[in-house]
Motif scaffolding. Structure first.
Motif, mmCIF file in Angstrom:
data_model
loop_
_atom_site.group_PDB
_atom_site.id
_atom_site.type_symbol
_atom_site.label_atom_id
_atom_site.label_comp_id
_atom_site.label_asym_id
_atom_site.label_seq_id
_atom_site.Cartn_x
_atom_site.Cartn_y
_atom_site.Cartn_z
ATOM 1 N N MET A 136 -1.250 8.747 23.115
ATOM 2 C CA MET A 136 -1.939 9.975 22.660
ATOM 3 C C MET A 136 -1.380 11.196 23.381
ATOM 4 N N LYS A 137 -1.032 12.196 22.619
ATOM 5 C CA LYS A 137 -0.484 13.405 23.211
ATOM 6 C C LYS A 137 -1.611 14.353 23.619
ATOM 7 N N ARG A 138 -1.271 15.285 24.514
ATOM 8 C CA ARG A 138 -2.239 16.250 25.010
ATOM 9 C C ARG A 138 -2.839 17.064 23.846
ATOM 10 N N THR A 139 -1.997 17.443 22.916
ATOM 11 C CA THR A 139 -2.461 18.314 21.821
ATOM 12 C C THR A 139 -3.310 17.580 20.775
ATOM 13 N N ASP A 140 -3.450 16.240 20.952
ATOM 14 C CA ASP A 140 -4.302 15.506 20.011
ATOM 15 C C ASP A 140 -5.781 15.710 20.322
ATOM 16 N N ASP A 199 -12.475 18.007 16.958
ATOM 17 C CA ASP A 199 -12.818 18.601 15.662
ATOM 18 C C ASP A 199 -12.971 17.559 14.552
ATOM 19 N N GLY A 200 -12.560 16.308 14.858
ATOM 20 C CA GLY A 200 -12.661 15.272 13.833
ATOM 21 C C GLY A 200 -11.585 15.366 12.771
ATOM 22 N N THR A 201 -10.511 16.097 13.066
ATOM 23 C CA THR A 201 -9.437 16.254 12.070
ATOM 24 C C THR A 201 -8.201 15.417 12.429
ATOM 25 N N HIS A 202 -8.326 14.579 13.456
ATOM 26 C CA HIS A 202 -7.186 13.733 13.845
ATOM 27 C C HIS A 202 -6.983 12.659 12.784
ATOM 28 N N PRO A 203 -5.724 12.418 12.375
ATOM 29 C CA PRO A 203 -5.503 11.476 11.271
ATOM 30 C C PRO A 203 -5.901 10.031 11.586
ATOM 31 N N THR A 204 -5.608 9.531 12.796
ATOM 32 C CA THR A 204 -5.868 8.110 13.047
ATOM 33 C C THR A 204 -7.155 7.872 13.849
ATOM 34 N N THR A 251 -11.043 21.824 28.566
ATOM 35 C CA THR A 251 -10.172 20.834 27.918
ATOM 36 C C THR A 251 -9.359 21.489 26.802
ATOM 37 N N ARG A 252 -10.061 22.277 25.955
ATOM 38 C CA ARG A 252 -9.371 22.925 24.841
ATOM 39 C C ARG A 252 -8.315 23.905 25.355
ATOM 40 N N LEU A 253 -8.659 24.589 26.449
ATOM 41 C CA LEU A 253 -7.743 25.569 27.026
ATOM 42 C C LEU A 253 -6.472 24.872 27.531
ATOM 43 N N ILE A 254 -6.677 23.753 28.236
ATOM 44 C CA ILE A 254 -5.543 23.019 28.813
ATOM 45 C C ILE A 254 -4.712 22.362 27.712
ATOM 46 N N CYS A 255 -5.416 21.816 26.687
ATOM 47 C CA CYS A 255 -4.717 21.031 25.673
ATOM 48 C C CYS A 255 -4.127 21.879 24.549
ATOM 49 N N ALA A 256 -4.514 23.154 24.482
ATOM 50 C CA ALA A 256 -3.999 23.990 23.394
ATOM 51 C C ALA A 256 -2.491 24.150 23.524
#
Lengths: 245, 245, 245, 245
Positions: free
Chosen positions: A1-5, A11-16, A69-74
């Protein structure tokens, strides 16, 4: 899993990845909104107040952690921090200040900013899109209707002020006050706080209410015809697509 | 006549036997519902109370006899006893306990369970089917509308609480209380038990009521467009059927 | 002019004679209805009461003369006297008895029977026919809707009685009284004479009002779809007629 | 620029000149309407009253100047002075008399005549035209509906007067008073100033409200079907035009 995932999972928009985290997140926002409502009820038992306090702190800690988390992962943290959702997420963390400085009680309302996140849910909804398309199509008619409704309300307010001010100087004390009566009557809410009592005021009201019934019928008619129109269009497009296959 | 024909006669679905028994049965359920209403009227004359008592006992005896008949005549009695309608029929007999133990007065309400049987009537109704088809088709849109309506109600409640709590701490005592105001206003019922009195609260209400009128117009528009859509589809199907003959 | 032409002139259905007599006749019926309303206003000045009295007598004399004329001019007088309109015309003359025996004041209301004559106007109206056709077409759905609405009203009345009787034994004194509340709330009239005050009663009302909004949307949707349907059908028929020429 | 171009610039219909002057003109009319409302609010601070007074004088001077300009620039000044808009423009200047003779306070309302000028805006609006076409098409049905609604209101008023006059001689004091109740109830406004309290009056109201719901559904249905009809027609015309190219 990548950071940007991670934001996508939130948001529930991840494909897998499943939608579990997103649903828990949304449930927390809902529960937070509910807690804010309940807090305002006077004379709650002490344990409820205490429990709500603890829940509020927990929610805020989660919001802060989520923001970080969002700030770091953006992909671009600064861009996120300055974006609409970045500001909303930050504002929703501010109520933490209340626990430091209790005199800032009004800041707690900022937690409601989070509710905006629920609107994200509707973005990709097919039914919402259909409604939006229909409303967009008739925006001109709706604007004309709103303009007409305002003119009628103004005429109603001035008229009832002329007829009723003499008989009820308290209730119909001014034209803005009469406008409130006009709004309450035309929307057929009719609280009963002010109403005409003179015969001429009542005849005037009767005539205006009948016009008002017609005016209120117009937006319903417009939305219906737009929905049917978009139905027909989408069905034709569907048929054409099928024919091209 | 076979044993298993009896439930069909009671339901009015028997192919050859008339609908007389079923109609009498439905009339009894109606009369029973009416009797329960009238019983609650205070200060009834003694003979009315007595008559209602006798009628109640009669109805319950009929219900018990019906339950036993259905149990005996069912192809699989155990399966019937555990089915939805079996439980409903059994619960409707329980009020008989009141005549044995008068302290169980609340049990009498169970007789209302019988009213559910009236809903059986609608099952095979063509007009009902058309409505159901139309509503089923737009369940997504209706859910989105309900969600949107809830969000608007919540925003309305929080907003009016902020504007009116200071001026009317009794009426707008909390956000749940303000939600009650929002429901009563948006549905345009307007009892008049609570309403805004500050200018800012009234301007806020005006804006929200105009949005509310639009929101209320949406379900009507959705149901209309679905009915028209189902009309078109059923007529096309009808034409195709005719062509194939 | 033949004797049998006179009733046609009175009804405005004579092919060559103008509609003047018929219009004057209808205006008199209207004026008579208006006079009956005004008579009930208390504390009218003496000259108004006197004028209304004289007008009433004049109208009644005209009605009697009309009745006699129609009786004499009818192709079959006995058949007319026993027909629906014959009885209406006769009943409308009865208030004359009040001038003989003043204690029969209630008989004066019979003059209103004449208003039924105004309904004759709508018989041949094209727009009325279109409405009637549309309503006739959906009578099944409207009946189902009325049945469903009654069931929902009954459930609402029983539910609110259970929730509110304890808190407001005066307002929600019985289930029939609660039915009155249910009617006033579901039609969104909301007089404000009775309303729930307990939290559970209000939550129950909220849920029911949302269902109610949907239910109220159904007849509008049904009538609209029927009107559109009849539009399409009449246009197709019109086209076919044109093609056949 | 020619002399006769000036009225066109004021109306915003000049082909080359911008709409700036017209928009400023309309904004002034709006502001003038707003000022008249605010003036009626009692207990305004002195500086507000003074400011409104100055604004009123300014607006009136602008109106007078505009009237004179239009008079001078009109191709035929006399014809303009006697036209509908000429009279409206002149009447809107009359409130200037109040500054000379303060006892003519009622004349100030004439300034509202100017609001009529805002209706000019709607004349050329495409959305307005569509609404007008649809309404024009169903004027017959709407007239029949209005006639039927009046008959039902009259019957409702007479009926409730018979049922409730005995129990509430103050509230249902006469048939015109009962008509007011009928109007407030049928439009579902329900102020709560008068409502039936006898069981027979309530049963009568229930039956009538259910009919009323159907009647109120009719204009919505008519407008919707007319809008859809005009949609279909305009789309077909559009297609035919395209085919002819």
């Amino acid at each position: 899993m990548k950071r940007t995932d991670i934001p996508k999972i939130l948001d529930g928009t991840h494909p897998t990845a499943g939608r579990g985290v997103a649903l828990a997140h949304q449930a927390l926002i809902f529960a937070s909104g509910l807690a804010i409502s309940i807090e305002t009820v006077p004379n709650l038992p002490e344990w409820t107040n205490h429990g709500l306090r603890v829940f509020e702190l927990t929610v805020l800690v989660v919001f802060v952690l989520e923001y970080l988390t969002r700030l770091i992962c953006a992909p671009r943290p600064v861009r996120y921090a300055l974006s609409f959702w970045g500001v909303v997420d930050l504002l929703a963390c501010l109520p933490l200040l209340v626990f430091v400085a209790p005199e800032l009680a009004a800041v707690r309302m900022l937690r409601l900013m989070r509710l905006a996140a629920l609107l994200k849910l509707l973005h990709t909804n097919r039914a919402m899109l259909r409604l939006e398309t229909a409303l967009h199509q008739i925006r001109g008619e709706l604007a004309v209707f709103a303009f007409l409704a305002m003119i009628i309300l103004y005429i109603a307010a001035v008229g009832i002020y002329i007829f009723e001010h003499g008989a009820q100087p308290e209730a119909f004390s001014s034209i803005p006050m009469s406008l409130w009566w006009a709004v309450v009557s035309f929307t057929t809410v009719g609280y009963g706080d002010i109403y005409p009592i003179t015969p001429e005021g009542r005849i005037f009201t009767t005539v205006l209410l009948f016009i008002g019934l017609g005016v209120i019928a117009v937006p319903t008619a417009l939305i219906t015809s737009a929905l049917i129109h978009s139905d027909v269009v989408s069905r034709v497009e569907h048929d054409v697509e099928e024919d091209l296959r």
